[in-house]
Scaffold this active site. Structure first.
Site, mmCIF file in Angstrom:
data_model
loop_
_atom_site.group_PDB
_atom_site.id
_atom_site.type_symbol
_atom_site.label_atom_id
_atom_site.label_comp_id
_atom_site.label_asym_id
_atom_site.label_seq_id
_atom_site.Cartn_x
_atom_site.Cartn_y
_atom_site.Cartn_z
ATOM 1 N N LEU A 17 -6.681 -19.025 -12.804
ATOM 2 C CA LEU A 17 -6.786 -20.106 -11.806
ATOM 3 C C LEU A 17 -5.474 -20.264 -11.032
ATOM 4 O O LEU A 17 -4.829 -21.316 -11.077
ATOM 5 C CB LEU A 17 -7.219 -21.436 -12.437
ATOM 6 C CG LEU A 17 -8.587 -21.424 -13.131
ATOM 7 C CD1 LEU A 17 -8.920 -22.803 -13.688
ATOM 8 C CD2 LEU A 17 -9.685 -20.960 -12.174
ATOM 9 N N ALA A 59 -6.472 -10.242 -9.416
ATOM 10 C CA ALA A 59 -5.378 -9.630 -8.653
ATOM 11 C C ALA A 59 -4.795 -10.668 -7.720
ATOM 12 O O ALA A 59 -5.433 -11.686 -7.417
ATOM 13 C CB ALA A 59 -5.907 -8.446 -7.825
ATOM 14 N N SER A 107 -4.307 -10.849 -3.954
ATOM 15 C CA SER A 107 -5.140 -10.074 -3.020
ATOM 16 C C SER A 107 -4.724 -10.148 -1.552
ATOM 17 O O SER A 107 -5.308 -9.443 -0.727
ATOM 18 C CB SER A 107 -6.596 -10.547 -3.144
ATOM 19 O OG SER A 107 -6.718 -11.860 -2.630
ATOM 20 N N THR A 148 1.000 -9.100 -11.551
ATOM 21 C CA THR A 148 -0.433 -9.180 -11.898
ATOM 22 C C THR A 148 -1.143 -7.842 -11.694
ATOM 23 O O THR A 148 -1.846 -7.361 -12.587
ATOM 24 C CB THR A 148 -1.115 -10.284 -11.064
ATOM 25 O OG1 THR A 148 -0.690 -11.545 -11.575
ATOM 26 C CG2 THR A 148 -2.634 -10.197 -11.158
ATOM 27 N N THR A 181 -9.446 -1.264 -3.835
ATOM 28 C CA THR A 181 -9.536 -1.468 -2.395
ATOM 29 C C THR A 181 -9.387 -0.156 -1.630
ATOM 30 O O THR A 181 -8.734 0.776 -2.113
ATOM 31 C CB THR A 181 -8.421 -2.444 -1.963
ATOM 32 O OG1 THR A 181 -8.328 -2.457 -0.545
ATOM 33 C CG2 THR A 181 -7.048 -2.025 -2.508
ATOM 34 N N ASP A 182 -9.910 -0.117 -0.412
ATOM 35 C CA ASP A 182 -9.707 1.062 0.443
ATOM 36 C C ASP A 182 -8.267 1.131 0.966
ATOM 37 O O ASP A 182 -7.839 2.155 1.494
ATOM 38 C CB ASP A 182 -10.699 1.066 1.617
ATOM 39 C CG ASP A 182 -10.590 -0.143 2.537
ATOM 40 O OD1 ASP A 182 -9.790 -1.067 2.249
ATOM 41 O OD2 ASP A 182 -11.299 -0.178 3.558
ATOM 42 N N GLU A 183 -7.494 0.022 0.804
ATOM 43 C CA GLU A 183 -6.118 0.023 1.330
ATOM 44 C C GLU A 183 -5.223 1.010 0.596
ATOM 45 O O GLU A 183 -4.150 1.357 1.094
ATOM 46 C CB GLU A 183 -5.519 -1.393 1.274
ATOM 47 C CG GLU A 183 -6.271 -2.362 2.147
ATOM 48 C CD GLU A 183 -5.450 -3.582 2.554
ATOM 49 O OE1 GLU A 183 -4.230 -3.584 2.362
ATOM 50 O OE2 GLU A 183 -6.071 -4.528 3.062
ATOM 51 N N TYR A 227 1.085 -5.061 -1.461
ATOM 52 C CA TYR A 227 -0.241 -5.280 -2.070
ATOM 53 C C TYR A 227 -0.923 -3.951 -2.361
ATOM 54 O O TYR A 227 -1.338 -3.681 -3.497
ATOM 55 C CB TYR A 227 -1.127 -6.129 -1.153
ATOM 56 C CG TYR A 227 -2.596 -6.036 -1.501
ATOM 57 C CD1 TYR A 227 -3.100 -6.621 -2.662
ATOM 58 C CD2 TYR A 227 -3.487 -5.319 -0.685
ATOM 59 C CE1 TYR A 227 -4.447 -6.503 -3.008
ATOM 60 C CE2 TYR A 227 -4.828 -5.202 -1.016
ATOM 61 C CZ TYR A 227 -5.307 -5.797 -2.179
ATOM 62 O OH TYR A 227 -6.638 -5.677 -2.525
ATOM 63 N N LYS A 238 -1.953 -2.072 -5.913
ATOM 64 C CA LYS A 238 -3.329 -1.701 -6.264
ATOM 65 C C LYS A 238 -3.422 -0.191 -6.528
ATOM 66 O O LYS A 238 -4.118 0.246 -7.441
ATOM 67 C CB LYS A 238 -4.308 -2.095 -5.142
ATOM 68 C CG LYS A 238 -4.541 -3.584 -4.989
ATOM 69 C CD LYS A 238 -5.198 -4.246 -6.197
ATOM 70 C CE LYS A 238 -6.631 -3.825 -6.420
ATOM 71 N NZ LYS A 238 -7.284 -4.632 -7.491
ATOM 72 N N LYS A 273 -7.516 -15.683 4.802
ATOM 73 C CA LYS A 273 -7.985 -14.384 5.275
ATOM 74 C C LYS A 273 -8.599 -14.549 6.660
ATOM 75 O O LYS A 273 -9.033 -15.645 7.045
ATOM 76 C CB LYS A 273 -9.015 -13.803 4.290
ATOM 77 C CG LYS A 273 -8.537 -13.761 2.834
ATOM 78 C CD LYS A 273 -7.639 -12.584 2.536
ATOM 79 C CE LYS A 273 -6.869 -12.655 1.234
ATOM 80 N NZ LYS A 273 -7.579 -12.838 -0.001
ATOM 81 N N VAL A 328 -4.018 -14.011 16.417
ATOM 82 C CA VAL A 328 -4.364 -12.586 16.337
ATOM 83 C C VAL A 328 -3.060 -11.788 16.274
ATOM 84 O O VAL A 328 -2.208 -11.927 17.154
ATOM 85 C CB VAL A 328 -5.201 -12.178 17.575
ATOM 86 C CG1 VAL A 328 -5.380 -10.667 17.635
ATOM 87 C CG2 VAL A 328 -6.549 -12.886 17.552
ATOM 88 N N PRO A 339 4.117 -6.680 9.647
ATOM 89 C CA PRO A 339 4.937 -5.474 9.425
ATOM 90 C C PRO A 339 4.114 -4.403 8.687
ATOM 91 O O PRO A 339 3.395 -4.719 7.738
ATOM 92 C CB PRO A 339 6.080 -5.973 8.530
ATOM 93 C CG PRO A 339 6.078 -7.456 8.655
ATOM 94 C CD PRO A 339 4.686 -7.874 9.003
ATOM 95 N N GLY A 340 4.218 -3.161 9.153
ATOM 96 C CA GLY A 340 3.500 -2.055 8.488
ATOM 97 C C GLY A 340 1.994 -2.116 8.643
ATOM 98 O O GLY A 340 1.257 -1.474 7.886
#
Ligand code: NAD
Ligand code: DAU
Length: 366
Positions: free
Chosen positions: A34, A82, A84, A99, A133-135, A159, A163, A198, A215, A294-295
């Site tokens: 939590l 995680a 995230s 984590t 994740t696809d990242e 992140y 992962k 998000k 944006v 960044p990145g």
């Protein structure tokens, strides 16, 4: 089957538990620390089921995890816990390393000790499903090409690097120790109960409040969106029928530029919430271009052919139908939004469980 789900109070974990309780006969033990991102209100009616149990435990706490495994005797683990959020990992990577990397390592070791003591039939049926994740694949340069299960890892952010590291740990526990693992790598999820840091929930709530819609850069980055309930169904399908040691990419074939997503949300709000906040004539006028992340990864797109061919899974929602449901859900669920944004829920968890943050607790135990 009894499934130990880590991170079951989060966005995707809660969708998995709601799906398991409503659509299957499996039982669930929700293991969640939590953090700011976990909210028990996201479980809905599933939390009232006799097949549901909750344990407030940090995955970095080996002793507490051992007790949970011993008490509940799970037949499978679905690991979603995680940190995230990419932007948070840029501002403060330590919790992500703790984590996602250390916590996953601790969980793997506790699961291995438990697995090795099972009798032969239970060992044969046991699964450790790591949700990723696809990242981890980095980004795609240009408008064509898809991430497959063979795409080399090239993570960009703290992140995604954490992962990627956790994926490598899971595969090492398969190869070296024979822990029966499954790995899934999924594209961007969206839907109900998504924490409003998000992109999609942030834009809906800011627009309704008449606040700027930030944006990043020029908004040309592309994400491949999947409705969270389609992801939850895919995860349970992989757990039940996936081949041990295999990786499955999961995605919705919904590639959109960030700016297109924000414009789409504004158009849906014009239709579903036509009374604008004071001083606003069109939601889209709130769009504001801000400094880029960044990145920032340019484009993600998933080839979900393997899970479709081998396990027969397909998304049910289109981006149009899923986004409409999502916008309507945020318009209809003020109580949940107030809970997660007001601090009242944090106060409730403090009163019920005491102060606890994953890294602080792990450090206190050293
Ligand atoms: P989330 O941030 O909404 O939820 C994470 C949950 O994990 C929360 O309930 C939190 O309390 C819990 N948690 C965090 N640290 C913990 C710890 N140390 N011990 C125990 N519990 C802890 O995340 P999400 O979006 O639901 O993502 C779930 C998983 O799916 C993550 O592993 C993420 O990397 C992966 N994933 C997410 C997406 C996406 O678009 N959101 C896409 C692909 C994969
Ligand atoms: O691809 C899967 C990943 O999707 C998951 O592994 C992550 O856990 C999840 O958070 C998500 O990561 P993203 O960074 O893609 O999601 P986010 O919603 O933060 O951002 C989506 C895109 O929108 C990204 O290109 C950055 C941009 N963005 C985001 C925010 C919060 C903005 O332009 N403005 C914003 O305010």
């Amino acid at each position: 089957m009894k499934i130990l789900v880590t991170g079951g109070a989060g966005f995707i974990g809660s969708a998995v538990i709601r799906h398991v309780i409503a659509e299957t006969e499996h039982a669930v033990v929700n293991v969640d620390a939590l953090t700011y991102a976990g909210n028990l209100a996201s479980l809905g009616e599933a939390a009232d089921s006799e097949r549901y149990a909750f344990e407030r435990v940090d995955i970095g706490d080996a002793e507490a995890l051992r007790e949970v495994f011993a008490r509940h005797q799970p037949e499978a683990v679905m690991h979603l816990a995680a940190e995230s959020h990419v932007d948070r990992s840029i501002h403060g990577p330590a919790d992500f390393i703790q984590t996602n990397l250390v916590g996953t390592g601790v969980l793997l070791e506790v699961a291995r000790e438990y697995y090795e003591r099972l009798d032969a039939p239970r060992r044969a049926a046991f699964r450790f499903h790591h949700v990723s994740t696809d990242e981890v694949y980095g980004d795609l340069d240009g408008p064509t090409g898809l991430f497959t299960e063979e795409t080399p890892y090239a993570p960009s952010s703290p992140y995604s690097a954490s992962k990627a590291g956790s994926d490598h740990l899971v595969r090492a526990w398969y190869r070296t120790f024979g822990l029966p693992v499954l790995v899934t790598n999924c594209s961007n999820n969206y839907g109900p109960y998504h924490f409003p840091e998000k992109l999609i929930p942030l834009m809906i709530l800011n627009a309704r409040a008449g606040k700027p819609l930030p944006v990043y850069g020029d908004g040309s980055q592309i994400r491949d969106w999947l409705y969270v309930e389609d992801h939850a169904r895919a995860l349970v399908t992989v757990l039940e029928s996936g081949r041990v040691g295999e990786t499955y990419n999961i995605g919705g074939h919904n590639e959109y530029r960030n700016l297109e997503v924000v414009e789409h949300i504004c158009a849906l709000l014009e239709e579903l919430a036509p009374e604008h906040p004071a001083g606003v004539t069109r939601y889209a006028e709130l769009i504001t271009y801000v400094k880029d992340r960044p990145g920032h990864d340019l484009r993600y797109a998933i080839d979900a052919g393997k899970i479709e061919r081998e396990l027969g899974w397909r998304p049910r929602e289109t981006f149009e139908s899923g986004l409409r449901k999502t916008v309507q859900w945020y318009l209809d669920n003020d109580a949940w939004i107030t809970d997660v944004t007001s601090g009242a829920y944090r106060e409730w968890t403090r009163r019920h469980y005491g102060e606890q943050t994953p890294s602080a607790e792990a450090q206190a135990k050293e």
